[in-house]
Design an enzyme around this catalytic site. Sequence first.
Site, PDB file in Angstrom:
ATOM      1  N   CYS A 296      -0.196   3.688   3.201  1.00 45.96           N
ATOM      2  CA  CYS A 296       0.511   3.067   4.075  1.00 45.96           C
ATOM      3  C   CYS A 296       2.526   3.147   4.486  1.00 45.96           C
ATOM      4  O   CYS A 296       3.030   3.830   5.616  1.00 45.96           O
ATOM      5  CB  CYS A 296       0.421   1.654   3.886  1.00 45.96           C
TER       6      CYS A 296
ATOM      7  N   CYS B 178       0.881  -1.039  -0.152  1.00 47.68           N
ATOM      8  CA  CYS B 178       0.095   0.179  -0.193  1.00 47.68           C
ATOM      9  C   CYS B 178       0.747   1.173  -0.294  1.00 47.68           C
ATOM     10  O   CYS B 178       1.532   0.968   0.958  1.00 47.68           O
ATOM     11  CB  CYS B 178      -0.706  -0.104   1.358  1.00 47.68           C
TER      12      CYS B 178
END
Length: 252
Positions: free
Chosen positions: A178, A175
């Site tokens: 993230c 991600c």
Amino acid sequence: MNNKQGENDLPDPSNMRISEIKSELKELKVSCNDCFDKESICERLKEARNNSVVDLCKNVKSGKDKQEDNDDSHRAPVRSVEFDKIKALDGLRALSVRELKTMCGESAIRWAYMIEKEEMVQSLLSHKEKVAKFSPSRQIIPGKVAEIDDVTLSKELSPGLVTTPLLLDIYATWCGPCKLLAPQLVEASIDLGENVRVAKLDSDKFQECTSRLKIVSFPTLIVFDGKTGNELERVEGALMKDDLIKLGRKHS
């Protein structure tokens, strides 16, 4: 592979070198920062191995048993292990200056200005006692982001053990947001210090836990109450350092 077979395949911790024990604990993602002698670090490895076997067994349980495991109401409360200050002190004093310096480095304790060995001993003792009171699992250290698993999370959310809130980042390695959040969380944890426990959990490795928390996007930040373990607030998406600090302090 059954439990007995798994244990027989592994070397007895008492016959292993401390460096080998630490290496295996690192692979199992279990901290040994609160262990002060070989006896305690051997016990930590035995416990970690047992937990690893239990985790594997969970995957082959029946649907009914699995549902009971996922239901927090069926879990026995985790009792806080009292910090044995005398034992810890004796263990630290038995270490060499070189070993103490290594431990100070791992605990972010500045030892360069310390002249006497006892200064390092007392600094480490104070640090270990603080960690024991700060984190039920002793895996989360003030001012740092701890990478935890589902078992550790369960311990950290056990009611009545601490009062400090827990800020948890549920992320995915693939991600982009993230990855953007990660360094911001590290910086924020330094400012939050002893006021907020900060941790992160890999959603891909612990999919059942992620599902139980009803995570639908990454990253998701959840603040849990320190006293009850209940969720107080969640935020989906990456936040910058200042907003992370505000989120943590809001519930501290």
